[in-house]
Design a protein around this motif. Structure first.
Motif, PDB file in Angstrom:
ATOM      1  N   UNK A   1      -9.393 -12.669   1.534  1.00  0.00           N
ATOM      2  CA  UNK A   1      -9.741 -11.944   2.368  1.00  0.00           C
ATOM      3  C   UNK A   1      -8.441 -11.071   3.304  1.00  0.00           C
ATOM      4  N   UNK A   2      -7.961 -10.380   3.616  1.00  0.00           N
ATOM      5  CA  UNK A   2      -7.173  -9.016   3.974  1.00  0.00           C
ATOM      6  C   UNK A   2      -7.158  -9.202   5.548  1.00  0.00           C
ATOM      7  N   UNK A   3      -5.821  -8.641   6.373  1.00  0.00           N
ATOM      8  CA  UNK A   3      -6.108  -8.606   7.027  1.00  0.00           C
ATOM      9  C   UNK A   3      -6.530  -6.345   7.276  1.00  0.00           C
ATOM     10  N   UNK A   4      -7.583  -6.672   7.930  1.00  0.00           N
ATOM     11  CA  UNK A   4      -8.235  -4.943   7.453  1.00  0.00           C
ATOM     12  C   UNK A   4      -7.206  -4.125   8.855  1.00  0.00           C
ATOM     13  N   UNK A   5      -6.455  -4.709   9.689  1.00  0.00           N
ATOM     14  CA  UNK A   5      -5.712  -3.776  10.857  1.00  0.00           C
ATOM     15  C   UNK A   5      -4.573  -3.107   9.755  1.00  0.00           C
ATOM     16  N   UNK A   6      -4.025  -4.246   8.815  1.00  0.00           N
ATOM     17  CA  UNK A   6      -2.525  -4.086   7.658  1.00  0.00           C
ATOM     18  C   UNK A   6      -3.351  -2.929   6.648  1.00  0.00           C
ATOM     19  N   UNK A   7      -4.093  -3.341   5.915  1.00  0.00           N
ATOM     20  CA  UNK A   7      -4.856  -2.158   4.945  1.00  0.00           C
ATOM     21  C   UNK A   7      -5.956  -0.946   5.282  1.00  0.00           C
ATOM     22  N   UNK A   8      -5.417   0.226   6.145  1.00  0.00           N
ATOM     23  CA  UNK A   8      -5.909   0.822   6.340  1.00  0.00           C
ATOM     24  C   UNK A   8      -5.989   1.903   5.883  1.00  0.00           C
ATOM     25  N   UNK A   9      -6.196   2.963   5.462  1.00  0.00           N
ATOM     26  CA  UNK A   9      -5.701   4.289   5.461  1.00  0.00           C
ATOM     27  C   UNK A   9      -4.806   4.149   4.220  1.00  0.00           C
ATOM     28  N   UNK A  10      -5.817   3.488   3.017  1.00  0.00           N
ATOM     29  CA  UNK A  10      -4.801   3.343   1.694  1.00  0.00           C
ATOM     30  C   UNK A  10      -4.962   3.829   0.891  1.00  0.00           C
TER      31      UNK A  10
ATOM     32  N   UNK B   1       0.769  -1.380  -0.223  1.00  0.00           N
ATOM     33  CA  UNK B   1       0.375   0.304  -0.007  1.00  0.00           C
ATOM     34  C   UNK B   1       1.154   1.438   0.208  1.00  0.00           C
ATOM     35  N   UNK B   2       0.152   2.107  -0.838  1.00  0.00           N
ATOM     36  CA  UNK B   2       0.829   3.693  -0.726  1.00  0.00           C
ATOM     37  C   UNK B   2       2.616   3.553  -1.076  1.00  0.00           C
ATOM     38  N   UNK B   3       2.396   2.806  -1.259  1.00  0.00           N
ATOM     39  CA  UNK B   3       4.251   3.001  -2.667  1.00  0.00           C
ATOM     40  C   UNK B   3       3.709   2.531  -4.131  1.00  0.00           C
ATOM     41  N   UNK B   4       4.179   3.615  -5.160  1.00  0.00           N
ATOM     42  CA  UNK B   4       4.009   3.963  -6.226  1.00  0.00           C
ATOM     43  C   UNK B   4       5.226   3.033  -6.927  1.00  0.00           C
ATOM     44  N   UNK B   5       5.718   3.332  -6.424  1.00  0.00           N
ATOM     45  CA  UNK B   5       7.513   4.010  -6.635  1.00  0.00           C
ATOM     46  C   UNK B   5       7.416   2.153  -6.731  1.00  0.00           C
ATOM     47  N   UNK B   6       7.305   1.030  -6.719  1.00  0.00           N
ATOM     48  CA  UNK B   6       7.704  -0.048  -6.939  1.00  0.00           C
ATOM     49  C   UNK B   6       7.568  -1.024  -8.572  1.00  0.00           C
ATOM     50  N   UNK B   7       8.133  -1.081  -8.919  1.00  0.00           N
ATOM     51  CA  UNK B   7       8.795  -1.674 -10.602  1.00  0.00           C
ATOM     52  C   UNK B   7       9.386  -3.282 -10.490  1.00  0.00           C
ATOM     53  N   UNK B   8       9.465  -3.362 -11.796  1.00  0.00           N
ATOM     54  CA  UNK B   8      10.162  -5.196 -11.914  1.00  0.00           C
ATOM     55  C   UNK B   8      11.826  -4.509 -11.294  1.00  0.00           C
ATOM     56  N   UNK B   9      12.533  -3.811 -10.937  1.00  0.00           N
ATOM     57  CA  UNK B   9      13.312  -3.422 -10.678  1.00  0.00           C
ATOM     58  C   UNK B   9      13.442  -3.280  -9.301  1.00  0.00           C
ATOM     59  N   UNK B  10      12.387  -3.299  -8.502  1.00  0.00           N
ATOM     60  CA  UNK B  10      12.806  -3.202  -7.407  1.00  0.00           C
ATOM     61  C   UNK B  10      11.747  -3.870  -6.078  1.00  0.00           C
TER      62      UNK B  10
END
Length: 244
Positions: free
Chosen positions: A170-179, A123-132
């Motif tokens: 199903x995702x852990x709701x406490x992890x995927x907050x503020x997305x 979440x909240x990391x638009x920099x992810x690509x195949x290099x990293x």
């Protein structure tokens, strides 16, 4: 294949499979039944479909947003979202002016040789690509079962009204907050001899809170200065004071 972790849904789902998986990059399965969701929790209107992007996409970019179908078109199979040169795909999903709490992701995929297997989420990391992507620890890892639509690759039907190929993870709701931005990485597929992956449908469910843009106005109360009081009194009487 063993689907011992498959459980039937007894809520308002239109799909028949649900799964709970692992997070923090560790493999494992939860034995606690997930909290059910319903179509009323669809985040379709909150996805910024005009700015959804993908790396290693075979389709024209304009077709990518069509994988996020509205409920009335959920059974459509075309366009099939395909990968370009191997079985890996990165999808960047921004949300429109919202903080999102994700509950689940629903997938309809190919059910034979082009079926995704391992899917990683950030979440909240638009920099992810195949290099990293291999250097960044995922927040959650999905093990997608070999479940999906079966068809001849040269004769994909326009639609198929069947609920059995939709899988809710199903995702852990406490992890995927503020997305505000979700990154989905399809790492591999079930058939190691193939180099494609086919997707027909992606749905995100959860809750959203709109971001406000109202300016924050702070009011500061200054301590009174006795000299200011003297000056005001002097001005009112026609004179001016510079102090004691």
């Amino acid at each position: 294949m063993d689907f011992s972790n498959r459980m039937s849904c007894e809520d308002e789902h239109f799909h028949s499979h649900s799964h709970s998986h692992s997070h923090d990059g560790e493999e494992g399965h939860s034995h606690i039944a997930p909290t059910p969701t319903s179509e009323s929790l669809s985040l379709h209107s909150k996805i910024d479909t005009d700015h959804v992007t993908a790396l290693n996409l075979q389709n024209p970019p304009s077709e990518l947003s069509k994988v996020f179908r509205i409920p009335s078109e959920k059974y459509r199979l075309k366009p099939v979202i395909k990968l370009d040169c191997d079985a890996q795909l990165i999808i960047n999903i921004p949300f429109i002016n919202s903080h999102v709490k994700l509950y689940s992701i629903i997938l309809r995929t190919n059910g034979t040789k082009y079926c995704p297997k391992t899917i990683k989420l950030w979440k909240n990391d638009p920099s992810i690509d195949f290099d990293n992507v291999e250097l960044k620890k995922p927040l959650f890892i999905i093990s997608h079962p070999l479940v999906g639509v079966n068809y001849d690759d040269d004769e994909v039907p326009d639609s198929l009204e069947s609920d059995s190929e939709f899988v809710e993870h199903y995702l852990p709701r406490h992890v995927f907050t503020g997305v505000q931005h979700l990154t989905v990485f399809i790492e591999n597929i079930h058939d190691d001899e193939e180099d494609e992956c086919h997707l027909h449908y992606i749905e995100l469910r959860g809750e959203s809170t709109e971001l406000t843009k109202d300016p924050v106005i702070s009011i500061y109360e200054l301590a009174p200065n006795p000299a200011d009081h003297k000056n005001i009194m002097a001005q009112e009487s026609g004179g001016f004071s510079l102090g004691n």
